[in-house]
Design a protein around this motif. Sequence first.
Motif, PDB file in Angstrom:
ATOM      1  N   ALA A 150       0.810  -1.225   0.000  1.00  0.00           N
ATOM      2  CA  ALA A 150       0.000   0.000   0.000  1.00  0.00           C
ATOM      3  C   ALA A 150       0.838   1.268   0.000  1.00  0.00           C
ATOM      4  CB  ALA A 150      -0.956  -0.002   1.188  1.00  0.00           C
ATOM      5  N   ASP A 151       1.911   1.281   0.772  1.00  0.00           N
ATOM      6  CA  ASP A 151       2.719   2.499   0.872  1.00  0.00           C
ATOM      7  C   ASP A 151       4.104   2.334   0.260  1.00  0.00           C
ATOM      8  OD1 ASP A 151       3.836   0.796   2.711  1.00  0.00           O
ATOM      9  OD2 ASP A 151       3.722   2.171   4.416  1.00  0.00           O
ATOM     10  N   ARG A 152       4.219   1.420  -0.701  1.00  0.00           N
ATOM     11  CA  ARG A 152       5.512   1.147  -1.349  1.00  0.00           C
ATOM     12  C   ARG A 152       5.510   1.591  -2.804  1.00  0.00           C
ATOM     13  NH1 ARG A 152       9.742  -0.880   2.071  1.00  0.00           N
ATOM     14  NH2 ARG A 152       8.637  -1.597   3.928  1.00  0.00           N
ATOM     15  N   ARG A 153       6.673   1.982  -3.276  1.00  0.00           N
ATOM     16  CA  ARG A 153       6.878   2.168  -4.709  1.00  0.00           C
ATOM     17  C   ARG A 153       7.117   0.800  -5.331  1.00  0.00           C
ATOM     18  NH1 ARG A 153      11.656   4.067  -4.405  1.00  0.00           N
ATOM     19  NH2 ARG A 153      11.914   4.193  -6.666  1.00  0.00           N
ATOM     20  N   THR A 154       6.506   0.561  -6.488  1.00  0.00           N
ATOM     21  CA  THR A 154       6.642  -0.765  -7.097  1.00  0.00           C
ATOM     22  C   THR A 154       6.439  -0.691  -8.607  1.00  0.00           C
ATOM     23  OG1 THR A 154       5.890  -3.077  -6.913  1.00  0.00           O
ATOM     24  CG2 THR A 154       4.183  -1.387  -6.902  1.00  0.00           C
ATOM     25  N   THR A 155       6.896  -1.719  -9.273  1.00  0.00           N
ATOM     26  CA  THR A 155       6.539  -1.974 -10.658  1.00  0.00           C
ATOM     27  C   THR A 155       5.944  -3.368 -10.727  1.00  0.00           C
ATOM     28  OG1 THR A 155       7.308  -1.828 -12.950  1.00  0.00           O
ATOM     29  CG2 THR A 155       8.794  -2.924 -11.379  1.00  0.00           C
ATOM     30  N   ASP A 193      -1.709   3.045  -2.156  1.00  0.00           N
ATOM     31  CA  ASP A 193      -2.184   4.353  -1.743  1.00  0.00           C
ATOM     32  C   ASP A 193      -1.517   5.387  -2.652  1.00  0.00           C
ATOM     33  OD1 ASP A 193      -3.532   3.111   0.308  1.00  0.00           O
ATOM     34  OD2 ASP A 193      -2.037   3.587   1.838  1.00  0.00           O
ATOM     35  N   GLY A 194      -2.304   6.103  -3.443  1.00  0.00           N
ATOM     36  CA  GLY A 194      -1.721   7.061  -4.365  1.00  0.00           C
ATOM     37  C   GLY A 194      -0.956   6.387  -5.475  1.00  0.00           C
ATOM     38  N   PRO A 195      -1.624   5.551  -6.300  1.00  0.00           N
ATOM     39  CA  PRO A 195      -0.903   4.767  -7.315  1.00  0.00           C
ATOM     40  C   PRO A 195      -0.159   5.615  -8.336  1.00  0.00           C
ATOM     41  CG  PRO A 195      -3.292   4.656  -7.644  1.00  0.00           C
ATOM     42  CD  PRO A 195      -3.066   5.259  -6.303  1.00  0.00           C
ATOM     43  N   ASP A 196      -0.642   6.799  -8.654  1.00  0.00           N
ATOM     44  CA  ASP A 196       0.049   7.621  -9.647  1.00  0.00           C
ATOM     45  C   ASP A 196       1.440   8.013  -9.179  1.00  0.00           C
ATOM     46  OD1 ASP A 196      -2.118   7.457 -11.295  1.00  0.00           O
ATOM     47  OD2 ASP A 196      -2.940   9.411 -10.759  1.00  0.00           O
TER      48      ASP A 196
END
Length: 249
Positions: A150-155, A193-196
Motif C-alpha cells: 500500500a505504501d511502497r513504490r513498485t513496478t 495508496d496514491g498509485p500515480d
Amino acid sequence: MRVLMPVPDRDFDVTEVAVPWRLLTDAGHQVVFATEQAGTRPACDPRLLTGVLFGQLGAAEEPRRFYEALARSEEFSATVGWAELAPEEYDGLILPGGHAPGMRQYLGSEVLQQQISRFWALDRPVGAICHGVLVAARAREASTGRSLLADRRTTCLPKYMERSAYLATAWRLGRYYRTYPAYVEDEVRAALDGPDARFERGPRVLAARGTATDDSAAFVVQDGRYLSARWPGDAYLFGRRFRALLEAS
C-alpha cells in the motif's frame, strides 16, 4: 544466507526462477523452494522452453540452461510445504512470476499470502517480479488489513506488455497470456495508496531484454527492503540487486 522461493506445481516462468537461483547459489547462498504440498517436484511452463509461438517468445538460451541445472538439483525435489513454512528461518524471499494457467494455484493461495505477510513483518529483503508482484499486493498486513504494498513504490508486468502478448498470440493460444480478466498492472495499482505516485511502469520495451552483461534494457524499483521488476527481461538485474540487498541486510 537462506532465500525462500515459493512456486506453483507447474507453469512458473523459467527465467524469473532460474536466473535468480543461479545468481544466488553462485554467490554461496541457499535457495529453498516451497510448493503447496511438501516434496512436490515443480515444473516450469513448458512452452517457454520450446518457444511459445513457432519457436519464438520463449526463454533465452542461458536461462534455459540454468533451468536444466536447477531441475537436476537436490533442492528442486526437496520442497517445503506452504502451510509448514517458518518465515523466521529465511533471510530473504523472492516471489517469481509466470502467466500460464497453473500459476493461479500460487497467485491465489490465501495460505501463501498469510506466510508472506509473516515474512514481511520480519523486515527482511523481499523481491517480486512480473506476476509475483500480485502475490505481495494481495497479501495483507495482519494489524491493518492493508496490502503489503500500500505504501511502497513498485513496478510489475505493465499493461501494455501483457496486452501486446495476448493480442499477438490469442488467435492460436487463446487466453494463455491473460491469467486473470484484470490486468496485473490494474490490480497492483488498486492496492497502492496514491498509485500515480507509487507505481513505476519503467521505459517502454517489447522485446529487448537485460542479459548477464548488459542491463540497458532492464528496469527494477527498490523501496527500502522491497525490490520489484517487470518481466523476464529484468531477471538478471533483479537477481543481482536482490543479492546485494540480501548481503547488505
